[in-house]
Design a protein around this motif. Structure first.
Motif, PDB file in Angstrom:
ATOM      1  N   VAL A  16       0.863  -1.185   0.000  1.00  0.00           N
ATOM      2  CA  VAL A  16       0.000   0.000   0.000  1.00  0.00           C
ATOM      3  C   VAL A  16       0.892   1.225   0.000  1.00  0.00           C
ATOM      4  O   VAL A  16       1.737   1.389   0.880  1.00  0.00           O
ATOM      5  CB  VAL A  16      -0.928   0.014   1.234  1.00  0.00           C
ATOM      6  CG1 VAL A  16      -1.742   1.294   1.281  1.00  0.00           C
ATOM      7  CG2 VAL A  16      -1.832  -1.210   1.231  1.00  0.00           C
ATOM      8  N   GLU A  17       0.713   2.097  -1.011  1.00  0.00           N
ATOM      9  CA  GLU A  17       1.548   3.292  -1.119  1.00  0.00           C
ATOM     10  C   GLU A  17       0.921   4.475  -0.389  1.00  0.00           C
ATOM     11  O   GLU A  17      -0.288   4.507  -0.163  1.00  0.00           O
ATOM     12  CB  GLU A  17       1.755   3.637  -2.600  1.00  0.00           C
ATOM     13  CG  GLU A  17       2.604   2.583  -3.294  1.00  0.00           C
ATOM     14  CD  GLU A  17       2.999   2.960  -4.700  1.00  0.00           C
ATOM     15  OE1 GLU A  17       2.793   4.126  -5.079  1.00  0.00           O
ATOM     16  OE2 GLU A  17       3.515   2.079  -5.409  1.00  0.00           O
ATOM     17  N   SER A  18       1.765   5.450  -0.055  1.00  0.00           N
ATOM     18  CA  SER A  18       1.310   6.677   0.609  1.00  0.00           C
ATOM     19  C   SER A  18       1.203   7.789  -0.424  1.00  0.00           C
ATOM     20  O   SER A  18       1.945   7.817  -1.393  1.00  0.00           O
ATOM     21  CB  SER A  18       2.333   7.072   1.664  1.00  0.00           C
ATOM     22  OG  SER A  18       2.090   8.385   2.116  1.00  0.00           O
ATOM     23  N   LYS A  19       0.286   8.724  -0.162  1.00  0.00           N
ATOM     24  CA  LYS A  19       0.149   9.877  -1.064  1.00  0.00           C
ATOM     25  C   LYS A  19       0.994  11.057  -0.587  1.00  0.00           C
ATOM     26  O   LYS A  19       1.061  12.083  -1.260  1.00  0.00           O
ATOM     27  CB  LYS A  19      -1.326  10.310  -1.124  1.00  0.00           C
ATOM     28  CG  LYS A  19      -2.231   9.313  -1.823  1.00  0.00           C
ATOM     29  CD  LYS A  19      -3.634   9.897  -2.021  1.00  0.00           C
ATOM     30  CE  LYS A  19      -4.512   8.981  -2.851  1.00  0.00           C
ATOM     31  NZ  LYS A  19      -4.800   7.689  -2.202  1.00  0.00           N
ATOM     32  N   LEU A  20       1.621  10.936   0.563  1.00  0.00           N
ATOM     33  CA  LEU A  20       2.373  12.076   1.112  1.00  0.00           C
ATOM     34  C   LEU A  20       3.626  12.362   0.285  1.00  0.00           C
ATOM     35  O   LEU A  20       4.321  11.451  -0.151  1.00  0.00           O
ATOM     36  CB  LEU A  20       2.745  11.808   2.562  1.00  0.00           C
ATOM     37  CG  LEU A  20       1.579  11.729   3.545  1.00  0.00           C
ATOM     38  CD1 LEU A  20       2.088  11.440   4.949  1.00  0.00           C
ATOM     39  CD2 LEU A  20       0.775  13.023   3.532  1.00  0.00           C
ATOM     40  N   ASP A  21       3.891  13.672   0.110  1.00  0.00           N
ATOM     41  CA  ASP A  21       5.012  14.119  -0.715  1.00  0.00           C
ATOM     42  C   ASP A  21       6.216  14.422   0.188  1.00  0.00           C
ATOM     43  O   ASP A  21       6.116  15.270   1.088  1.00  0.00           O
ATOM     44  CB  ASP A  21       4.569  15.389  -1.459  1.00  0.00           C
ATOM     45  CG  ASP A  21       5.654  15.923  -2.378  1.00  0.00           C
ATOM     46  OD1 ASP A  21       6.804  15.429  -2.322  1.00  0.00           O
ATOM     47  OD2 ASP A  21       5.336  16.854  -3.139  1.00  0.00           O
ATOM     48  N   VAL A 220      14.400   8.685   7.560  1.00  0.00           N
ATOM     49  CA  VAL A 220      13.146   8.864   8.274  1.00  0.00           C
ATOM     50  C   VAL A 220      12.562  10.211   7.865  1.00  0.00           C
ATOM     51  O   VAL A 220      13.294  11.203   7.707  1.00  0.00           O
ATOM     52  CB  VAL A 220      13.331   8.817   9.808  1.00  0.00           C
ATOM     53  CG1 VAL A 220      13.567   7.399  10.281  1.00  0.00           C
ATOM     54  CG2 VAL A 220      14.481   9.703  10.264  1.00  0.00           C
ATOM     55  N   LEU A 221      11.245  10.251   7.681  1.00  0.00           N
ATOM     56  CA  LEU A 221      10.546  11.491   7.339  1.00  0.00           C
ATOM     57  C   LEU A 221       9.343  11.617   8.268  1.00  0.00           C
ATOM     58  O   LEU A 221       8.715  10.606   8.609  1.00  0.00           O
ATOM     59  CB  LEU A 221      10.024  11.468   5.891  1.00  0.00           C
ATOM     60  CG  LEU A 221      11.056  11.293   4.779  1.00  0.00           C
ATOM     61  CD1 LEU A 221      11.201   9.838   4.402  1.00  0.00           C
ATOM     62  CD2 LEU A 221      10.636  12.096   3.547  1.00  0.00           C
ATOM     63  N   ILE A 222       9.038  12.861   8.669  1.00  0.00           N
ATOM     64  CA  ILE A 222       7.880  13.101   9.520  1.00  0.00           C
ATOM     65  C   ILE A 222       7.027  14.196   8.868  1.00  0.00           C
ATOM     66  O   ILE A 222       7.548  15.239   8.458  1.00  0.00           O
ATOM     67  CB  ILE A 222       8.301  13.545  10.940  1.00  0.00           C
ATOM     68  CG1 ILE A 222       9.143  12.449  11.606  1.00  0.00           C
ATOM     69  CG2 ILE A 222       7.072  13.872  11.798  1.00  0.00           C
ATOM     70  CD1 ILE A 222       9.812  12.889  12.901  1.00  0.00           C
ATOM     71  N   TRP A 223       5.718  13.924   8.775  1.00  0.00           N
ATOM     72  CA  TRP A 223       4.777  14.916   8.240  1.00  0.00           C
ATOM     73  C   TRP A 223       3.862  15.397   9.368  1.00  0.00           C
ATOM     74  O   TRP A 223       3.539  14.637  10.286  1.00  0.00           O
ATOM     75  CB  TRP A 223       3.902  14.298   7.154  1.00  0.00           C
ATOM     76  CG  TRP A 223       4.563  14.129   5.826  1.00  0.00           C
ATOM     77  CD1 TRP A 223       4.548  15.009   4.783  1.00  0.00           C
ATOM     78  CD2 TRP A 223       5.310  12.996   5.371  1.00  0.00           C
ATOM     79  NE1 TRP A 223       5.257  14.485   3.714  1.00  0.00           N
ATOM     80  CE2 TRP A 223       5.724  13.259   4.044  1.00  0.00           C
ATOM     81  CE3 TRP A 223       5.682  11.782   5.958  1.00  0.00           C
ATOM     82  CZ2 TRP A 223       6.475  12.349   3.301  1.00  0.00           C
ATOM     83  CZ3 TRP A 223       6.434  10.877   5.222  1.00  0.00           C
ATOM     84  CH2 TRP A 223       6.825  11.174   3.913  1.00  0.00           C
ATOM     85  N   ALA A 224       3.413  16.634   9.239  1.00  0.00           N
ATOM     86  CA  ALA A 224       2.479  17.205  10.210  1.00  0.00           C
ATOM     87  C   ALA A 224       1.163  16.433  10.186  1.00  0.00           C
ATOM     88  O   ALA A 224       0.814  15.796   9.178  1.00  0.00           O
ATOM     89  CB  ALA A 224       2.213  18.665   9.850  1.00  0.00           C
ATOM     90  N   ALA A 225       0.421  16.539  11.286  1.00  0.00           N
ATOM     91  CA  ALA A 225      -0.912  15.926  11.356  1.00  0.00           C
ATOM     92  C   ALA A 225      -1.816  16.573  10.314  1.00  0.00           C
ATOM     93  O   ALA A 225      -1.707  17.776  10.045  1.00  0.00           O
ATOM     94  CB  ALA A 225      -1.485  16.128  12.748  1.00  0.00           C
ATOM     95  N   GLU A 226      -2.703  15.777   9.723  1.00  0.00           N
ATOM     96  CA  GLU A 226      -3.640  16.343   8.745  1.00  0.00           C
ATOM     97  C   GLU A 226      -4.678  17.181   9.477  1.00  0.00           C
ATOM     98  O   GLU A 226      -5.150  16.795  10.535  1.00  0.00           O
ATOM     99  CB  GLU A 226      -4.303  15.206   7.961  1.00  0.00           C
ATOM    100  CG  GLU A 226      -3.367  14.687   6.880  1.00  0.00           C
ATOM    101  CD  GLU A 226      -3.838  13.384   6.250  1.00  0.00           C
ATOM    102  OE1 GLU A 226      -4.877  12.846   6.680  1.00  0.00           O
ATOM    103  OE2 GLU A 226      -3.144  12.916   5.344  1.00  0.00           O
ATOM    104  N   PRO A 227      -5.030  18.354   8.908  1.00  0.00           N
ATOM    105  CA  PRO A 227      -5.984  19.228   9.603  1.00  0.00           C
ATOM    106  C   PRO A 227      -7.374  18.599   9.684  1.00  0.00           C
ATOM    107  O   PRO A 227      -7.703  17.768   8.893  1.00  0.00           O
ATOM    108  CB  PRO A 227      -5.992  20.494   8.764  1.00  0.00           C
ATOM    109  CG  PRO A 227      -5.323  20.186   7.482  1.00  0.00           C
ATOM    110  CD  PRO A 227      -4.571  18.918   7.642  1.00  0.00           C
TER     111      PRO A 227
END
Ligand SMILES: [Zn+2]
Length: 227
Positions: A16-21, A220-227
């Motif tokens: 399963v792929e992620s859509k996050l850039d 490692v990458l970290i993205w902010a929480a989705e609003p």
């Protein structure tokens, strides 16, 4: 010697792929081969671990960021999902029964939580007495928590996850350590369900086929929480 496994590569669950850039990540960091990493992941944030060169074992522990005595439990996680392998949809359950994180994307397809972390002691028992001075995950974990300096000690190093590691179980219940099923660029992504502390040992192991006897860097990458 490696035993024949029941679970062949073809039976690994779908990717399963992620859509996050990656360009929108809050934090990006390469962890060199054999090095540890400690980082807090806030509730709702996403953590991606990328196996840059393939076949790397990423030994990982998670804790409730507000109470380190409440930490990842392999036993509760396995029982809750009634499966020994971790992949998309797996909820990582804590010793207090809370969901710490959920695996939301996974392009590798299977991760181990039975094999444990390598240590100087287990290296000597499993491989050779001459491995005594080789780096091992347990010492990396200890070094990292001492440097983190928040009161954690040896007793906080408990059962872990081995991301990208292939440890099939045979029909007779035997654990078999196999060549990794990961490849360059494969990743696993997790969403924190509460504030957590992540502790990684990018495994320095030189004696196990899981990482092709060749420890390599990860990102490692970290993205902010989705609003
Ligand atoms: Zn290791």
């Amino acid at each position: 010697m490696i035993s024949e496994s029941v679970a062949e590569k073809s039976s690994v669950t779908p990717r399963v792929e992620s859509k996050l850039d990656p360009a929108h990540a809050l934090h990006r960091e390469v962890i060199p081969a054999g090095e540890p990493w400690v980082h807090e992941i806030a509730r709702g944030q996403r953590l991606r671990i990328v196996d840059l060169d393939g076949n790397q074992a990423v030994d990982t522990l998670f804790y409730n960021a507000h109470d380190y005595s409440d930490r990842y439990s392999a036993q509760d996680t396995i029982r809750q999902q009634a499966n020994i392998y971790l992949t998309t949809g797996t909820k990582l359950i804590s010793t207090a029964g809370q969901t710490l994180l959920t695996i939301v994307a996974d392009t590798c397809g299977r991760h181990d939580t039975l094999g444990g972390a390598c240590s100087n002691e287990s290296n000597m028992v499993r491989y050779a007495i001459e491995t005594r001075h080789m780096h091992a995950c347990r010492s990396s974990f200890l070094k990292a928590v001492v440097e983190w300096d928040h009161g954690m000690s040896k007793r906080d190093i408990t059962s872990n996850i081995n991301f990208f590691m292939n440890v099939p179980v045979t029909a007779e219940g035997k654990l078999t350590f196999e060549d990794g099923i990961s490849e360059p660029g494969k990743y696993v992504e997790l969403r924190a369900e509460i504030d957590v502390l992540a502790l990684i040992s990018n495994c320095p192991q030189l004696n196990n086929p899981c990482n092709a006897y060749n420890p390599t860097p990860i990102e490692v990458l970290i993205w902010a929480a989705e609003p």
